[in-house]
Scaffold this motif. Sequence first.
Motif, short mmCIF file in Angstrom:
data_model
loop_
_atom_site.label_atom_id
_atom_site.label_comp_id
_atom_site.label_asym_id
_atom_site.label_seq_id
_atom_site.Cartn_x
_atom_site.Cartn_y
_atom_site.Cartn_z
N ARG A 4 27.08 17.59 -30.93
CA ARG A 4 27.87 18.27 -31.95
C ARG A 4 27.63 17.67 -33.33
NH1 ARG A 4 27.78 21.33 -28.55
NH2 ARG A 4 29.47 22.36 -27.39
N THR A 5 26.90 16.54 -33.36
CA THR A 5 26.55 15.93 -34.65
C THR A 5 25.19 16.46 -35.09
OG1 THR A 5 25.50 14.03 -33.56
CG2 THR A 5 27.83 13.83 -34.12
N ASN A 6 25.02 16.58 -36.37
CA ASN A 6 23.75 17.08 -36.89
C ASN A 6 22.63 16.08 -36.64
OD1 ASN A 6 24.89 19.44 -37.96
ND2 ASN A 6 25.53 18.37 -39.82
N SER A 7 21.46 16.59 -36.27
CA SER A 7 20.31 15.73 -36.03
C SER A 7 19.89 15.06 -37.32
CB SER A 7 19.15 16.56 -35.47
OG SER A 7 18.00 15.74 -35.31
N GLY A 8 19.67 13.74 -37.28
CA GLY A 8 19.28 13.01 -38.47
C GLY A 8 17.80 13.16 -38.78
N ARG A 9 17.38 12.50 -39.84
CA ARG A 9 15.98 12.57 -40.25
C ARG A 9 15.34 11.19 -40.34
NH1 ARG A 9 16.03 17.13 -45.14
NH2 ARG A 9 16.89 18.85 -43.88
N LYS A 10 16.07 10.19 -39.86
CA LYS A 10 15.57 8.82 -39.99
C LYS A 10 14.42 8.58 -39.01
CE LYS A 10 18.60 5.69 -40.83
NZ LYS A 10 19.71 4.72 -40.72
N GLY A 53 23.63 6.48 -29.41
CA GLY A 53 23.74 5.48 -30.48
C GLY A 53 22.75 5.75 -31.60
N GLY A 54 21.52 6.11 -31.24
CA GLY A 54 20.50 6.43 -32.23
C GLY A 54 20.85 7.67 -33.04
N LEU A 55 21.34 8.70 -32.37
CA LEU A 55 21.72 9.93 -33.06
C LEU A 55 22.89 9.68 -34.01
CD1 LEU A 55 21.45 12.53 -30.15
CD2 LEU A 55 19.84 12.20 -32.04
N PHE A 56 23.84 8.84 -33.60
CA PHE A 56 24.96 8.49 -34.46
C PHE A 56 24.49 7.78 -35.73
CE2 PHE A 56 28.40 8.30 -30.91
CZ PHE A 56 28.52 9.69 -30.97
N ARG A 57 23.37 7.05 -35.61
CA ARG A 57 22.85 6.32 -36.76
C ARG A 57 21.89 7.16 -37.60
NH1 ARG A 57 25.39 2.77 -39.04
NH2 ARG A 57 23.45 2.02 -39.99
N GLY A 58 21.75 8.44 -37.26
CA GLY A 58 20.93 9.34 -38.06
C GLY A 58 19.47 9.40 -37.69
N PHE A 59 19.12 8.88 -36.50
CA PHE A 59 17.72 8.98 -36.05
C PHE A 59 17.35 10.44 -35.83
CE2 PHE A 59 17.41 4.60 -33.70
CZ PHE A 59 17.84 3.97 -34.86
N LYS A 117 15.37 13.10 -33.44
CA LYS A 117 15.42 13.09 -31.98
C LYS A 117 14.19 12.42 -31.36
CE LYS A 117 18.62 16.91 -31.52
NZ LYS A 117 18.90 18.27 -31.01
N THR A 118 13.06 12.48 -32.06
CA THR A 118 11.86 11.82 -31.55
C THR A 118 12.06 10.30 -31.54
OG1 THR A 118 10.41 13.58 -32.35
CG2 THR A 118 9.40 11.45 -31.91
N LEU A 119 12.60 9.77 -32.63
CA LEU A 119 12.84 8.33 -32.72
C LEU A 119 13.93 7.90 -31.75
CD1 LEU A 119 12.47 5.55 -33.97
CD2 LEU A 119 14.07 6.23 -35.79
N ALA A 120 15.00 8.70 -31.65
CA ALA A 120 16.10 8.35 -30.74
C ALA A 120 15.61 8.22 -29.31
CB ALA A 120 17.21 9.41 -30.83
N THR A 121 14.73 9.15 -28.91
CA THR A 121 14.19 9.12 -27.55
C THR A 121 13.24 7.94 -27.36
OG1 THR A 121 14.27 11.54 -27.57
CG2 THR A 121 13.06 10.50 -25.78
N LYS A 122 12.29 7.79 -28.27
CA LYS A 122 11.30 6.72 -28.14
C LYS A 122 11.96 5.35 -28.15
CE LYS A 122 7.45 6.92 -30.53
NZ LYS A 122 6.47 6.81 -31.66
N PHE A 123 12.87 5.12 -29.10
CA PHE A 123 13.50 3.81 -29.21
C PHE A 123 14.35 3.51 -27.97
CE2 PHE A 123 16.46 0.63 -31.10
CZ PHE A 123 15.50 -0.28 -31.51
N SER A 124 14.99 4.54 -27.43
CA SER A 124 15.79 4.37 -26.21
C SER A 124 14.93 3.88 -25.06
CB SER A 124 16.44 5.70 -25.82
OG SER A 124 17.01 5.63 -24.53
N PHE A 125 13.80 4.51 -24.85
CA PHE A 125 12.94 4.13 -23.72
C PHE A 125 12.25 2.79 -23.95
CE2 PHE A 125 12.77 8.88 -22.84
CZ PHE A 125 13.72 8.79 -21.83
#
Length: 274
Positions: free
Chosen positions: A140-146, A180-186, A188-196
């Motif tokens: 429900r949060t907007n996807s970031g661009r970080k 956590g990554g999405l909350f920080r404005g990542f 989706k590519t970065l949020a996934t990669k950093f998670s793994f």
Amino acid sequence: MTLLQAVILGIFQGIAEFLPISSSGHLVLLENIFKINEGEIFFTVMLHFGTLISILIVYFKDICKIVVSFFQIIGKLFSREKVRLDNESKVLTVMLIVGTIATGLIYIVFGDFFESLYSSLVAVGIALIVTGFLLMISERTNSGRKTAKNMTIVDAIIVGLFQGFAIIPGVSRAGSTIVGGLFRGFDKTLATKFSFLMAIPAIGGASLIELLKVLFGDQSVGFSLPLLVGVILSTVTGVFAIRILIRVLERGKLYYFSYYVWAIGGIIILTQFL
């Protein structure tokens, strides 16, 4: 441990480790169903090792770059030269170290308490329901661009803390770190990669600790056909699960998993009171 049990546990571990539905929660549930005792914890440790191989396969090129960057940074520090984070790999290397330290601190402070929850199916059910709400809120949060180059130390600490609390059985490690990554404005590519990538030291370190406990404890362990089959299946299904999650995130459908974990969590809690 029978071959059928090994097949089921191996498949579930590979799927649940990377899809945001909590592998620990599912393994606790399945171990209760199959009446797996503490003497077979070695099997569980090896299943996690199988999923670690999955990450190495999918992100092999990124991991190679990070390893090179790590030694470059160490070399700079020893030669007392200024370290410049002038590319994505170096930034990710530093952020992974920071995030892993944050995760480690959570484990040191709360590890014993969190691990005690593994004996409570009610706690697992509640944690699964909480995971569902986290997934729903994140979509429900907007996807970031970080991107990786824009990451900060605070970002890495926050994601690391999210991963630390995923020690709780029923809280998805993949789900919590991506959230956590999405909350920080990542993005989706970065949020996934950093998670793994964060999972490598987390799963590797936890597996090593448990393996040492088993090998130097009073338990007798050994390799067997069910163990080999379980590890292979957790690796193969893990690769597919990672690729599926990447596609799900790209399509903005992460919240679909909320309904599943809510249902499983609710069923677990109800069965404990009926």
